[in-house]
Design an enzyme around this catalytic site. Structure first.
Site, PDB file in Angstrom:
ATOM      1  N   SER A 113       0.809  -1.220   0.000  1.00 19.87           N
ATOM      2  CA  SER A 113       0.000   0.000   0.000  1.00 19.87           C
ATOM      3  C   SER A 113       0.847   1.277   0.000  1.00 19.87           C
ATOM      4  O   SER A 113       1.657   1.481  -0.880  1.00 19.87           O
ATOM      5  CB  SER A 113      -0.942  -0.037   1.199  1.00 19.87           C
ATOM      6  OG  SER A 113      -1.861   0.998   1.131  1.00 19.87           O
ATOM      7  N   HIS A 114       0.686   2.076   1.051  1.00 25.83           N
ATOM      8  CA  HIS A 114       1.354   3.371   1.126  1.00 25.83           C
ATOM      9  C   HIS A 114       2.726   3.270   1.798  1.00 25.83           C
ATOM     10  O   HIS A 114       3.400   4.279   1.966  1.00 25.83           O
ATOM     11  CB  HIS A 114       0.465   4.314   1.930  1.00 25.83           C
ATOM     12  CG  HIS A 114       0.081   3.674   3.233  1.00 25.83           C
ATOM     13  ND1 HIS A 114      -0.845   2.653   3.291  1.00 25.83           N
ATOM     14  CD2 HIS A 114       0.534   3.844   4.482  1.00 25.83           C
ATOM     15  CE1 HIS A 114      -0.955   2.248   4.546  1.00 25.83           C
ATOM     16  NE2 HIS A 114      -0.125   2.952   5.286  1.00 25.83           N
ATOM     17  N   ASP A 278      -2.438   6.781  -3.363  1.00 29.62           N
ATOM     18  CA  ASP A 278      -1.261   6.131  -2.778  1.00 29.62           C
ATOM     19  C   ASP A 278      -0.659   5.065  -3.695  1.00 29.62           C
ATOM     20  O   ASP A 278      -1.099   4.905  -4.837  1.00 29.62           O
ATOM     21  CB  ASP A 278      -1.615   5.539  -1.402  1.00 29.62           C
ATOM     22  CG  ASP A 278      -2.493   4.307  -1.523  1.00 29.62           C
ATOM     23  OD1 ASP A 278      -3.186   4.183  -2.545  1.00 29.62           O
ATOM     24  OD2 ASP A 278      -2.484   3.476  -0.602  1.00 29.62           O
ATOM     25  N   ASP A 280      -0.816   1.812  -4.071  1.00 33.50           N
ATOM     26  CA  ASP A 280      -1.665   0.821  -4.744  1.00 33.50           C
ATOM     27  C   ASP A 280      -3.004   1.417  -5.174  1.00 33.50           C
ATOM     28  O   ASP A 280      -3.912   0.674  -5.576  1.00 33.50           O
ATOM     29  CB  ASP A 280      -1.854  -0.426  -3.887  1.00 33.50           C
ATOM     30  CG  ASP A 280      -2.684  -0.175  -2.650  1.00 33.50           C
ATOM     31  OD1 ASP A 280      -2.593   0.943  -2.107  1.00 33.50           O
ATOM     32  OD2 ASP A 280      -3.432  -1.071  -2.231  1.00 33.50           O
ATOM     33  N   ASP A 282      -5.551   2.862  -3.673  1.00 30.67           N
ATOM     34  CA  ASP A 282      -6.851   2.761  -2.996  1.00 30.67           C
ATOM     35  C   ASP A 282      -7.157   3.945  -2.080  1.00 30.67           C
ATOM     36  O   ASP A 282      -8.299   4.160  -1.698  1.00 30.67           O
ATOM     37  CB  ASP A 282      -7.012   1.404  -2.274  1.00 30.67           C
ATOM     38  CG  ASP A 282      -5.934   1.146  -1.238  1.00 30.67           C
ATOM     39  OD1 ASP A 282      -5.047   2.002  -1.069  1.00 30.67           O
ATOM     40  OD2 ASP A 282      -5.981   0.065  -0.610  1.00 30.67           O
ATOM     41  N   ARG A 283      -6.123   4.714  -1.732  1.00 31.27           N
ATOM     42  CA  ARG A 283      -6.376   5.866  -0.853  1.00 31.27           C
ATOM     43  C   ARG A 283      -6.385   7.160  -1.649  1.00 31.27           C
ATOM     44  O   ARG A 283      -5.888   7.209  -2.774  1.00 31.27           O
ATOM     45  CB  ARG A 283      -5.282   5.977   0.199  1.00 31.27           C
ATOM     46  CG  ARG A 283      -5.191   4.773   1.080  1.00 31.27           C
ATOM     47  CD  ARG A 283      -4.169   5.009   2.154  1.00 31.27           C
ATOM     48  NE  ARG A 283      -4.110   3.868   3.046  1.00 31.27           N
ATOM     49  CZ  ARG A 283      -3.724   3.942   4.313  1.00 31.27           C
ATOM     50  NH1 ARG A 283      -3.354   5.088   4.824  1.00 31.27           N
ATOM     51  NH2 ARG A 283      -3.679   2.859   5.057  1.00 31.27           N
ATOM     52  N   LYS A 377     -11.376  -0.004  -1.235  1.00 30.76           N
ATOM     53  CA  LYS A 377     -11.433   1.447  -1.333  1.00 30.76           C
ATOM     54  C   LYS A 377     -10.812   1.855  -2.657  1.00 30.76           C
ATOM     55  O   LYS A 377     -10.049   1.097  -3.259  1.00 30.76           O
ATOM     56  CB  LYS A 377     -10.743   2.098  -0.149  1.00 30.76           C
ATOM     57  CG  LYS A 377      -9.341   1.627   0.098  1.00 30.76           C
ATOM     58  CD  LYS A 377      -8.911   2.038   1.499  1.00 30.76           C
ATOM     59  CE  LYS A 377      -7.533   1.552   1.817  1.00 30.76           C
ATOM     60  NZ  LYS A 377      -7.399   1.004   3.145  1.00 30.76           N
TER      61      LYS A 377
HETATM   62  C1  G16 Z   1      -4.252   1.205   8.306  1.00 34.70           C
HETATM   63  C2  G16 Z   1      -5.405   2.159   8.382  1.00 34.70           C
HETATM   64  C3  G16 Z   1      -6.700   1.415   8.132  1.00 34.70           C
HETATM   65  C4  G16 Z   1      -6.643   0.665   6.812  1.00 34.70           C
HETATM   66  C5  G16 Z   1      -5.394  -0.197   6.778  1.00 34.70           C
HETATM   67  C6  G16 Z   1      -5.165  -0.856   5.436  1.00 34.70           C
HETATM   68  O1  G16 Z   1      -4.399   0.193   9.253  1.00 34.70           O
HETATM   69  O2  G16 Z   1      -5.443   2.800   9.636  1.00 34.70           O
HETATM   70  O3  G16 Z   1      -7.771   2.330   8.139  1.00 34.70           O
HETATM   71  O4  G16 Z   1      -7.767  -0.143   6.665  1.00 34.70           O
HETATM   72  O5  G16 Z   1      -4.255   0.602   7.036  1.00 34.70           O
HETATM   73  O6  G16 Z   1      -5.035   0.137   4.462  1.00 34.70           O
HETATM   74  P1  G16 Z   1      -4.274  -0.145   3.102  1.00 34.70           P
HETATM   75  O7  G16 Z   1      -5.091  -1.219   2.451  1.00 34.70           O
HETATM   76  O8  G16 Z   1      -4.324   1.156   2.376  1.00 34.70           O
HETATM   77  O9  G16 Z   1      -2.947  -0.573   3.526  1.00 34.70           O
HETATM   78  P2  G16 Z   1      -3.672   0.211  10.653  1.00 34.70           P
HETATM   79  O10 G16 Z   1      -4.026  -1.120  11.248  1.00 34.70           O
HETATM   80  O11 G16 Z   1      -2.200   0.421  10.367  1.00 34.70           O
HETATM   81  O12 G16 Z   1      -4.241   1.373  11.383  1.00 34.70           O
END
Ligand code: G16
Length: 540
Positions: A113-114, A278, A280, A282-283, A377
């Site tokens: 992801s990010h 971001d 990937d 999704d954000r 997302k």
């Molecule tokens: C973080 C965010 C969450 C999100 C998760 C996955 O998780 O706080 O809201 O659902 O990342 O996001 P992505 O799919 O963009 O990686 P955490 O558990 O680090 O708070």
């Protein structure tokens, strides 16, 4: 096709987090590490055998060898066909769409992801189910259990070469098929069906925007949708070429990593609208001229203006937000009369509500917003939603926000992150705070305090231990939880929220409004004393 059974020994650190297994590249590149985790998926999800699965990712460092390894494992485990995004680079919501339109049995996403990329960055593997969304918790738990007892994996010998994975086409390798697809067109068509491209295109002729793909997977889709289909000048589409290390920066569209974009929007030459997504895809980040829109507010604004979007012309079935996301959405739901659900952090809880037709829109404070078109997302979807609203209302971002606050009041919200903490210190801080919760009720205007548990309205299943909630009189909330996505030590997230319906407050500085709550949270949990950190590492 020759299939070898390779003996292996289990790793004890393959517990998937909020969003799949995410580790540093150096952990993933140990011999057998990737193979073991992926074999555990095949063992737990035997229905992939004989079926089609989708494979893609954000193109980060280590993706290329990982794609080849996973193709060999898929063939070794009897998968019939793998649909692979050309070059392996595709945004997460577009993978969700590919799983759905191809009626695939599931999909694997290679993304962290990010999180930063490159040899010193992170890598990840996420498994999505046939509905296109992250596999449910019980599947992920079973995969984890499997990783702890795995003794072998099955690897097929395939005549792969890098060039054949770059161009669309079908390859039949002795009964195992690899279908390479263009990662953009199906997704771009989906977006065009959701939104009113005619009015957006017209608005864009007289207004300026900037979009920053942060060298992530959204770049090619942004060029096609915003550039080719909506006429945005290529010069206004920044960092749209995907890079394995995202140019050395965290591809996280927040006020820290997208600071350049933010500063530009606060300066004298700001365009009318700016957005980013971001690694990937999704954000999202949404900024107007002199006007940052917090993710929680953005979700509420989209829900309040859904009637301007062709896909939602008949109204919303319902909405949902994760527990730490501000309750701004609840206020819209109450006034406009649709159901609003609160869920634990993680998109899989929304997927369940979307599958059950309970909601049309959902989002998280971490800049994820999405609808019922896919089961992830979707960064570009949120950007197009905003552009559709701006085109329909012609008020500008600032005008839309002012109108929103006048109708629903303002919910001030911030997240404070304390990163790479000593794991024992972080866990004992949470455990000790939890013990004090009952005694806090009645003090400091606190009306309730608990460790959040969610009961699914669809299955009745209960998920416990989802974050400590301290709720005050007059619309204040303090939430404490440990991240499930970090890869170094523990990350403590403190979420602060304060509601006001006094118009004199709407223009106040968010951090000033939340300062008393931040101070109280520090006192109650002993954050600075226990962690030695005088302030958070990141505020979003
Ligand atoms: C973080 C965010 C969450 C999100 C998760 C996955 O998780 O706080 O809201 O659902 O990342 O996001 P992505 O799919 O963009 O990686 P955490 O558990 O680090 O708070």
């Amino acid at each position: 096709m020759l299939v070898q059974t390779i003996e292996t020994t289990p790793f004890d650190d393959q517990q998937p987090g909020t969003s799949g297994l995410r580790k540093q590249v150096k952990v993933f590149s140990q011999p057998h590490y990737l193979e073991n985790f992926v074999q555990a998926i095949f063992n737990v999800v035997p229905e992939l055998s004989g079926q089609t699965m989708v494979l893609g990712g954000d193109g980060r460092y280590f993706s290329k060898p990982a794609v080849e390894t996973i193709l060999r494992l898929a063939a070794g485990n009897g998968v019939k066909r793998v649909i692979l995004a050309a070059g392996g680079v595709i945004a997460t919501p577009a993978v969700s769409h590919l799983i759905r339109i191809n009626k695939a049995a599931g999909g694997m996403l290679l993304t962290a992801s990010h999180n930063p990329g490159g040899p010193d960055g992170d890598f990840g593997v996420k498994y999505n189910a046939a509905d296109g969304g992250s596999a449910p918790g019980k599947v992920m738990n079973a995969i984890y259990a499997e990783t702890k007892k795995l003794s072998a994996y099955k690897l097929a010998d395939l005549p792969l070469n890098a060039a054949m994975l770059e161009e669309p086409g079908l390859h039949d390798l002795g009964g195992f098929e690899i279908e390479i697809v263009d990662p953009v067109t199906a997704y771009a068509d989906l977006m065009q069906a959701q939104f009113d491209f005619k009015i957006i295109g017209k608005w864009l002729k007289t207004h300026s925007i900037l979009f920053d793909a942060m060298h992530g997977a959204t770049g090619p889709a942004a060029v096609e949708i915003l550039g080719n289909r909506l006429g945005v000048d290529a010069a206004h589409l920044m960092r749209c070429n995907p890079l394995e290390d995202f140019g050395g920066q965290s591809p996280d569209p927040n006020l820290v990593h997208a600071k350049q974009l933010y500063d530009r929007m606060m300066g004298p030459d700001a365009p009318d609208f700016a957005a980013a997504s971001d690694g990937d895809g999704d954000r999202n980040l949404i900024i107007g001229r002199n006007c940052y829109v917090s993710p929680s507010d953005s979700l509420a604004v989209l829900a309040a203006n859904a009637k301007f979007i062709p896909a939602f012309a008949n109204g919303l079935k319902g909405g949902a937000r994760s527990m730490p996301t501000s309750s701004a959405l609840d206020r819209v739901a109450e006034k406009l009369g649709f159901d609003c659900y609160e869920t634990p952090t993680g998109w899989k809880y929304f997927s369940e509500l979307l599958e059950a037709n309970r909601i049309s829109i959902c989002g998280e404070e971490s800049a994820g917003t999405g609808g019922d078109h896919v089961r992830e997302k979707d960064g570009l979807w949120a950007v197009l939603f905003w552009l559709n609203i701006l085109a329909a209302r012609d008020l500008g971002v600032e005008g839309v926000m002012a109108d929103h606050f006048a109708s629903f009041g303002r919910t001030f919200h911030r997240r404070h992150d304390y990163e790479a903490l000593d794991t024992d210190i972080a866990h004992s801080l949470m455990a000790d705070l939890e013990k004090t919760l009952p005694a806090l009720i009645g003090q400091h205007d606190i009306i309730s305090a608990d460790n959040y548990a969610y009961q699914s309205p669809v299955s009745g299943a209960v998920t416990k231990g989802q974050g400590l909630r301290i709720i005050g009189k007059n619309g204040s909330r303090m939430i404490f939880r440990l991240s499930g996505t970090g890869t170094t030590g523990a990350t403590l997230r403190l979420y602060l929220e304060q509601y006001s319906n006094d118009p004199a407050h709407y223009g106040l500085d968010v951090d000033e409004v939340l300062q008393p709550l931040a101070k109280l949270a520090d006192e109650l949990a002993g954050i600075s004393v226990r962690t030695g950190r005088a302030k958070p590492d990141v505020i979003t």
